[in-house]
Design a protein around this motif. Structure first.
Motif, PDB file in Angstrom:
ATOM      1  N   LEU A 273       0.834  -1.239   0.047  1.00 50.98           N
ATOM      2  CA  LEU A 273       0.017   0.017  -0.083  1.00 50.98           C
ATOM      3  C   LEU A 273       0.895   1.342   0.145  1.00 50.98           C
ATOM      4  O   LEU A 273       1.995   1.134   0.221  1.00 50.98           O
ATOM      5  N   ASN A 274       0.435   2.214  -0.096  1.00 48.29           N
ATOM      6  CA  ASN A 274       0.958   3.639  -0.082  1.00 48.29           C
ATOM      7  C   ASN A 274       0.904   4.256   1.060  1.00 48.29           C
ATOM      8  O   ASN A 274      -0.214   4.234   1.832  1.00 48.29           O
ATOM      9  N   PRO A 275       1.839   4.415   1.946  1.00 45.56           N
ATOM     10  CA  PRO A 275       2.265   4.795   3.421  1.00 45.56           C
ATOM     11  C   PRO A 275       1.401   6.165   3.427  1.00 45.56           C
ATOM     12  O   PRO A 275       0.741   6.248   4.660  1.00 45.56           O
ATOM     13  N   ASP A 276       1.382   6.909   2.462  1.00 43.31           N
ATOM     14  CA  ASP A 276       0.698   8.160   2.805  1.00 43.31           C
ATOM     15  C   ASP A 276      -0.704   8.143   2.499  1.00 43.31           C
ATOM     16  O   ASP A 276      -1.133   9.170   3.070  1.00 43.31           O
ATOM     17  N   ASP A 277      -1.381   7.095   2.247  1.00 42.72           N
ATOM     18  CA  ASP A 277      -2.825   6.882   2.414  1.00 42.72           C
ATOM     19  C   ASP A 277      -3.254   6.225   3.743  1.00 42.72           C
ATOM     20  O   ASP A 277      -4.345   6.450   4.299  1.00 42.72           O
ATOM     21  N   VAL A 278      -2.364   6.032   4.600  1.00 40.95           N
ATOM     22  CA  VAL A 278      -2.602   5.345   5.932  1.00 40.95           C
ATOM     23  C   VAL A 278      -2.528   6.667   6.869  1.00 40.95           C
ATOM     24  O   VAL A 278      -1.495   7.224   7.324  1.00 40.95           O
ATOM     25  N   VAL A 279      -3.549   6.778   7.617  1.00 35.68           N
ATOM     26  CA  VAL A 279      -3.767   7.824   8.553  1.00 35.68           C
ATOM     27  C   VAL A 279      -3.235   7.418   9.956  1.00 35.68           C
ATOM     28  O   VAL A 279      -2.782   8.561  10.637  1.00 35.68           O
ATOM     29  N   ALA A 280      -3.443   6.304  10.232  1.00 37.87           N
ATOM     30  CA  ALA A 280      -3.088   5.961  11.577  1.00 37.87           C
ATOM     31  C   ALA A 280      -3.060   4.222  11.569  1.00 37.87           C
ATOM     32  O   ALA A 280      -3.655   3.480  10.934  1.00 37.87           O
ATOM     33  N   MET A 281      -2.031   3.631  12.490  1.00 40.78           N
ATOM     34  CA  MET A 281      -2.007   2.408  12.712  1.00 40.78           C
ATOM     35  C   MET A 281      -1.954   2.074  14.245  1.00 40.78           C
ATOM     36  O   MET A 281      -1.147   2.686  14.971  1.00 40.78           O
ATOM     37  N   PHE A 282      -2.900   1.292  14.569  1.00 34.82           N
ATOM     38  CA  PHE A 282      -3.137   0.712  16.096  1.00 34.82           C
ATOM     39  C   PHE A 282      -2.640  -0.560  16.059  1.00 34.82           C
ATOM     40  O   PHE A 282      -3.161  -1.679  15.717  1.00 34.82           O
ATOM     41  N   ASN A 283      -1.335  -0.936  16.404  1.00 31.78           N
ATOM     42  CA  ASN A 283      -0.745  -2.208  16.629  1.00 31.78           C
ATOM     43  C   ASN A 283      -0.815  -2.545  18.103  1.00 31.78           C
ATOM     44  O   ASN A 283      -0.628  -1.830  19.157  1.00 31.78           O
ATOM     45  N   ILE A 284      -1.253  -3.746  18.236  1.00 31.53           N
ATOM     46  CA  ILE A 284      -1.764  -4.098  19.598  1.00 31.53           C
ATOM     47  C   ILE A 284      -0.661  -5.348  19.702  1.00 31.53           C
ATOM     48  O   ILE A 284      -0.697  -6.428  19.244  1.00 31.53           O
ATOM     49  N   GLU A 285      -0.230  -5.025  20.857  1.00 30.83           N
ATOM     50  CA  GLU A 285       0.867  -6.342  21.488  1.00 30.83           C
ATOM     51  C   GLU A 285       1.096  -6.527  23.009  1.00 30.83           C
ATOM     52  O   GLU A 285       1.256  -5.661  23.678  1.00 30.83           O
ATOM     53  N   MET A 286       0.418  -7.466  23.469  1.00 33.61           N
ATOM     54  CA  MET A 286       0.470  -8.337  24.846  1.00 33.61           C
ATOM     55  C   MET A 286      -0.238  -7.122  25.724  1.00 33.61           C
ATOM     56  O   MET A 286       0.342  -6.297  26.294  1.00 33.61           O
ATOM     57  N   ILE A 287      -1.574  -7.535  25.622  1.00 34.15           N
ATOM     58  CA  ILE A 287      -2.587  -6.869  26.571  1.00 34.15           C
ATOM     59  C   ILE A 287      -3.011  -7.678  27.472  1.00 34.15           C
ATOM     60  O   ILE A 287      -4.135  -7.510  27.857  1.00 34.15           O
ATOM     61  N   GLY A 288      -2.497  -8.878  27.660  1.00 33.85           N
ATOM     62  CA  GLY A 288      -3.130  -9.772  28.694  1.00 33.85           C
ATOM     63  C   GLY A 288      -2.850  -9.817  30.222  1.00 33.85           C
ATOM     64  O   GLY A 288      -3.802 -10.402  30.971  1.00 33.85           O
ATOM     65  N   LYS A 289      -2.124  -8.827  30.667  1.00 34.58           N
ATOM     66  CA  LYS A 289      -1.684  -8.869  32.115  1.00 34.58           C
ATOM     67  C   LYS A 289      -1.785  -7.382  32.577  1.00 34.58           C
ATOM     68  O   LYS A 289      -1.764  -6.187  31.669  1.00 34.58           O
ATOM     69  N   GLU A 290      -2.279  -6.960  33.540  1.00 34.95           N
ATOM     70  CA  GLU A 290      -2.410  -5.584  34.236  1.00 34.95           C
ATOM     71  C   GLU A 290      -1.004  -4.865  33.901  1.00 34.95           C
ATOM     72  O   GLU A 290       0.000  -5.277  34.239  1.00 34.95           O
ATOM     73  N   SER A 291      -1.062  -3.631  33.447  1.00 34.92           N
ATOM     74  CA  SER A 291      -0.261  -2.557  33.325  1.00 34.92           C
ATOM     75  C   SER A 291       0.428  -2.099  34.564  1.00 34.92           C
ATOM     76  O   SER A 291      -0.005  -2.282  35.690  1.00 34.92           O
ATOM     77  N   LYS A 292       1.586  -1.709  34.451  1.00 36.82           N
ATOM     78  CA  LYS A 292       2.084  -0.836  35.764  1.00 36.82           C
ATOM     79  C   LYS A 292       1.110   0.279  36.391  1.00 36.82           C
ATOM     80  O   LYS A 292       1.161   0.723  37.329  1.00 36.82           O
TER      81      LYS A 292
END
Ligand SMILES: [Zn+2]
Length: 313
Positions: free
Chosen positions: A179-198
């Protein structure tokens, strides 16, 4: 006639109410089924090039079909296939076309590959990768279900499960070339949300927070809710460069990773003990809903995050 109009009006109100009730669309049962399946022993740790990852891809394809996603432009199915050193690899990607700003793309992603079979601890040699990153892949699928039901995305939404993150991010690299990166307005990449954060319950962090105003937009959309986003508290870990957001970010896209992992003390990371039983399902559920609500003004085409300065070649 009057009766018909009244009936249609009531039907319309009912649809609006049901479409907006996130708790009915993203349920604990739904999320549990996705993450349990992806991290089951049957998937054998989803190693790139293994039969296990093929099973995981088929499962994600089926979920995309049930939700009603469309294949990406130029694709006949959800598998985005390519080769690395003569061996087959595949991302799994689907989309919901935008209503009025179809050329503007918002991406939701998680990597579905993991380490496969590794050195045994006791009887167990399967690295199930429940947190890393069945949790993020689950979030990506649940968000697809939510936005499809909401049916008010002015921008085109792409949902993608990346392959080969663990061996060099090849899935995200191939995807970004298509794809053309200029067309991409935002990216939500989600990585390791299984345990409570600090930061405790109902909280997650955003890598590269200061590089664009993506995080500020998300925080604004959550004002008045119980969920909060924070800047990455582990800058020394360089997490911004360690996941699939990095490829598109280098091309100028406001591409960030959302996580709740306490990476500095996580003893289960990349071990056979990263299993469903070690996770907090309520943390996963709350984080998915937090992302769903925080992204809404970007999905609807109201807010546009600032670009990340391109890496100089
Ligand atoms: Zn990961």
């Amino acid at each position: 006639m009057k009766k018909t109009i009244y009936f249609l009006f009531v039907l319309f109100l009912a649809q609006q109410a049901s479409a907006q009730d996130i708790n009915k669309i993203i349920t604990r049962e739904y999320v549990d089924r996705l993450i349990k399946t992806l991290s089951s022993d049957e998937m054998e740790g989803r190693a790139t090039f293994s039969p296990g990852i093929d099973k995981a891809a088929s499962f994600i394809e089926q979920e995309f079909k049930t939700i009603g996603l469309q294949p990406l432009e130029g694709q006949t199915g959800f598998r985005q296939s390519f080769e690395k050193d003569g061996k087959p690899l595949f991302n799994v990607a689907g989309m919901i076309p935008g209503k009025s700003k179809a050329r503007e793309i918002v991406i939701f992603s998680g990597h579905y590959d993991h380490l496969g079979i590794i050195k045994a601890e006791g009887q167990d040699s399967i690295a199930n990768g429940a947190d890393d990153d069945a949790s993020g892949t689950t979030a990506m699928i649940a968000l697809a279900k939510y936005y499809k039901a909401l049916n008010n995305n002015e921008r085109t939404l792409i949902f993608v499960a990346f392959t080969a993150e663990e061996i060099g991010g090849f899935g995200a690299k191939y995807f970004s070339q298509k794809l053309n990166p200029d067309d991409v307005v935002a990216m939500f990449n989600i990585e390791m949300i299984g345990k409570e954060s600090k930061f405790g319950k109902n909280a997650a962090f955003i890598t590269g927070y200061e590089r664009s105003d993506f995080g500020k937009i998300l925080q604004k959309n959550l004002e008045g809710s119980e969920f909060t986003f924070h800047p990455d508290p582990y800058p020394e870990q360089k997490l911004f460069y360690r996941s699939d957001n990095a490829t598109l970010a280098a091309l100028g896209v406001p591409a960030h990773t959302i996580s709740t992992d306490q990476i500095d003390t996580d003893k289960l990371y990349h071990t056979v003990k990263d299993e469903y039983s070690s996770l907090d399902p309520e943390n996963i559920l709350a984080t998915i809903k937090g992302i769903a609500q925080s992204a809404i003004s970007i999905v609807k085409g109201i807010d546009t995050p600032t670009r990340i300065p391109k890496l100089k070649k």
